[in-house]
Design an enzyme around this catalytic site. Structure first.
Site, PDB file in Angstrom:
ATOM      1  CB  SER A 145      40.888  44.363  45.587  1.00  0.00           C
ATOM      2  OG  SER A 145      42.211  44.351  45.086  1.00  0.00           O
TER       3      SER A 145
ATOM      4  CE1 TYR B 110      38.939  44.480  40.234  1.00  0.00           C
ATOM      5  CE2 TYR B 110      40.916  45.303  41.323  1.00  0.00           C
ATOM      6  CZ  TYR B 110      39.949  44.324  41.171  1.00  0.00           C
ATOM      7  OH  TYR B 110      39.985  43.202  41.952  1.00  0.00           O
TER       8      TYR B 110
HETATM    9  P1  NAD Z   1      37.698  35.138  38.002  1.00  0.00           P
HETATM   10  O1  NAD Z   1      37.831  35.643  36.639  1.00  0.00           O
HETATM   11  O2  NAD Z   1      37.939  33.709  38.242  1.00  0.00           O
HETATM   12  O3  NAD Z   1      36.276  35.467  38.612  1.00  0.00           O
HETATM   13  C1  NAD Z   1      35.502  36.576  38.267  1.00  0.00           C
HETATM   14  C2  NAD Z   1      34.183  36.051  37.760  1.00  0.00           C
HETATM   15  O4  NAD Z   1      33.275  37.128  37.620  1.00  0.00           O
HETATM   16  C3  NAD Z   1      34.270  35.393  36.401  1.00  0.00           C
HETATM   17  O5  NAD Z   1      34.408  34.012  36.530  1.00  0.00           O
HETATM   18  C4  NAD Z   1      32.978  35.775  35.699  1.00  0.00           C
HETATM   19  O6  NAD Z   1      32.159  34.667  35.459  1.00  0.00           O
HETATM   20  C5  NAD Z   1      32.331  36.742  36.667  1.00  0.00           C
HETATM   21  N1  NAD Z   1      31.875  37.916  35.942  1.00  0.00           N
HETATM   22  C6  NAD Z   1      32.629  38.906  35.404  1.00  0.00           C
HETATM   23  N2  NAD Z   1      31.847  39.791  34.766  1.00  0.00           N
HETATM   24  C7  NAD Z   1      30.568  39.344  34.915  1.00  0.00           C
HETATM   25  C8  NAD Z   1      29.302  39.813  34.468  1.00  0.00           C
HETATM   26  N3  NAD Z   1      29.194  40.930  33.754  1.00  0.00           N
HETATM   27  N4  NAD Z   1      28.219  39.098  34.779  1.00  0.00           N
HETATM   28  C9  NAD Z   1      28.314  37.949  35.505  1.00  0.00           C
HETATM   29  N5  NAD Z   1      29.473  37.478  35.967  1.00  0.00           N
HETATM   30  C10 NAD Z   1      30.591  38.162  35.667  1.00  0.00           C
HETATM   31  O7  NAD Z   1      38.684  36.017  38.906  1.00  0.00           O
HETATM   32  P2  NAD Z   1      38.858  36.190  40.481  1.00  0.00           P
HETATM   33  O8  NAD Z   1      40.167  36.832  40.631  1.00  0.00           O
HETATM   34  O9  NAD Z   1      38.571  34.959  41.204  1.00  0.00           O
HETATM   35  O10 NAD Z   1      37.771  37.299  40.816  1.00  0.00           O
HETATM   36  C11 NAD Z   1      36.845  37.188  41.860  1.00  0.00           C
HETATM   37  C12 NAD Z   1      36.817  38.478  42.642  1.00  0.00           C
HETATM   38  O11 NAD Z   1      38.054  38.649  43.310  1.00  0.00           O
HETATM   39  C13 NAD Z   1      36.616  39.737  41.802  1.00  0.00           C
HETATM   40  O12 NAD Z   1      35.693  40.577  42.459  1.00  0.00           O
HETATM   41  C14 NAD Z   1      37.983  40.370  41.810  1.00  0.00           C
HETATM   42  O13 NAD Z   1      37.921  41.753  41.660  1.00  0.00           O
HETATM   43  C15 NAD Z   1      38.472  39.982  43.185  1.00  0.00           C
HETATM   44  N6  NAD Z   1      39.904  40.082  43.402  1.00  0.00           N
HETATM   45  C16 NAD Z   1      40.768  39.298  42.702  1.00  0.00           C
HETATM   46  C17 NAD Z   1      42.108  39.414  42.926  1.00  0.00           C
HETATM   47  C18 NAD Z   1      43.118  38.563  42.204  1.00  0.00           C
HETATM   48  O14 NAD Z   1      44.307  38.816  42.334  1.00  0.00           O
HETATM   49  N7  NAD Z   1      42.713  37.600  41.426  1.00  0.00           N
HETATM   50  C19 NAD Z   1      42.589  40.318  43.876  1.00  0.00           C
HETATM   51  C20 NAD Z   1      41.686  41.099  44.574  1.00  0.00           C
HETATM   52  C21 NAD Z   1      40.341  40.973  44.328  1.00  0.00           C
END
Ligand code: NAD
Ligand code: MG
Length: 305
Positions: free
Chosen positions: A197, A210
């Site tokens: 991230s 985080y």
């Molecule tokens: P999202 O909520 O769509 O995806 C995260 C997924 O992780 C969820 O759908 C969930 O099913 C899964 N998850 C969470 N806890 C879990 C557990 N205990 N067991 C199994 N599965 C679990 O959100 P996203 O933003 O697409 O996140 C995906 C990745 O991107 C993450 O690692 C997040 O940190 C990273 N990220 C997101 C952003 C943003 O702005 N959205 C920015 C930087 C990094």
């Protein structure tokens, strides 16, 4: 203009202005219940359903994508399938509805998809997940460690032990365990892609737990890349900026911060999940054969080292 992005039908390879490719969104200052569902998001996010066009770059590959039900993981799973890969997605059981939507799109491509719900905090589940994936697909070529947990707080004093441990469990410990379980199945040419991230570089005071897991993911990516490179297995990471996914309105941001989400980037808008997919496709495909231990930034213009 509608804020909804999911109806975008412009092919992703067409010349377009990145500033206006998607609307500048101003989501309501309201939290989604639980861990958040894509189907309940306002405005809708774009997973590339109507815009991602594959060009055969992952033909015949077998991929496991954690958190593949929604957001970045879902967009990646859809793109992988359109590039010719079979895919297993895993996710929290309460997010079944989102997983079913992604599976339907992948099946429509004529690819194999398996949906495996479970908690990545559960050690037995992570080991079993790899075995079930290999059984369902006949092997494993691409592991995308993408599932993650983000909960905004008022600072260090308000981070409970429960939250601290859960965040490290999901974002770091599960990544170590799942990758370790996958190793015996990975052959030369296989790739591992971790989701880090912008928070690894610009930690927000509201996201101390985080952000520090994301810095650790970068470090893990570089160290493991060095370990596995001689075997022909490449490890890289993608570092998203502010992307409109269920994680953000379900506690990832304070509700009062949602209306301005993503507006401080160079492009002046939040990113959509499908804008991340090409980065994962590139790192998974042999086109990136000399890219090892790298972090690819996809953040709309937030300068990073
Ligand atoms: P999202 O909520 O769509 O995806 C995260 C997924 O992780 C969820 O759908 C969930 O099913 C899964 N998850 C969470 N806890 C879990 C557990 N205990 N067991 C199994 N599965 C679990 O959100 P996203 O933003 O697409 O996140 C995906 C990745 O991107 C993450 O690692 C997040 O940190 C990273 N990220 C997101 C952003 C943003 O702005 N959205 C920015 C930087 C990094
Ligand atoms: Mg989800």
């Amino acid at each position: 203009m509608s804020q909804d992005a999911d109806r975008t039908t412009t092919d992703q390879l067409e010349l377009q202005d990145p500033v206006t490719r998607y609307p500048k969104i101003s989501p309501p200052a309201e939290a989604l219940p639980g861990t958040g569902l894509d189907v309940e998001m306002t405005p809708k996010a774009d997973l590339g359903e109507h815009s991602y066009r594959g060009t055969g770059r992952l033909t015949g590959r077998k991929a496991l994508v954690t958190g593949g039900d929604s957001g970045i993981g879902a967009a990646t799973a859809i793109a992988f399938a359109r590039e010719g890969a079979d895919v297993v997605i895993t996710y929290l059981p309460q997010e079944e509805k989102d997983a079913a939507h992604v599976a339907e799109i992948i099946r429509a491509e004529g690819r194999t998809v398996e949906t495996i719900p479970g908690d990545l905090r559960d050690k037995a589940f992570t080991a079993d997940l790899v075995e079930r994936t290999v059984k369902a697909l006949g092997g494993l070529d691409i592991l995308v460690n993408n599932g993650g947990k983000q909960v905004a707080t008022d600072g260090l004093a308000s981070i409970t032990d429960e939250q601290l441990e859960a965040t490290y469990d999901v974002n770091i410990l599960a990544m170590f365990r799942l990758t370790r379980a996958a190793l015996p199945h990975l052959k030369a040419g296989a790739t591992i892609i971790n989701t880090t991230s912008i928070q690894a570089y610009q930690p927000a005071p509201k996201l101390l737990d985080y952000a520090s897991t994301k810095a650790a993911i970068n470090n893990f990516t570089k160290g493991l890349a060095e370990e596995l490179a001689p075997q022909g297995i490449r490890v890289n990471a993608v570092a998203p900026g502010p992307i409109w996914t269920p994680l953000q309105p379900s506690g990832g941001q304070k509700p009062e911060d949602l209306p301005e989400f993503g507006q401080s980037t160079g492009l002046g808008r939040a990113g959509q999940p499908t804008e991340l997919a090409p980065a994962y496709v590139f790192l998974a495909s042999p086109e990136s054969s000399y890219v090892v231990g790298e972090t690819l930034h996809v953040n709309g213009g937030m300068p990073t080292p």
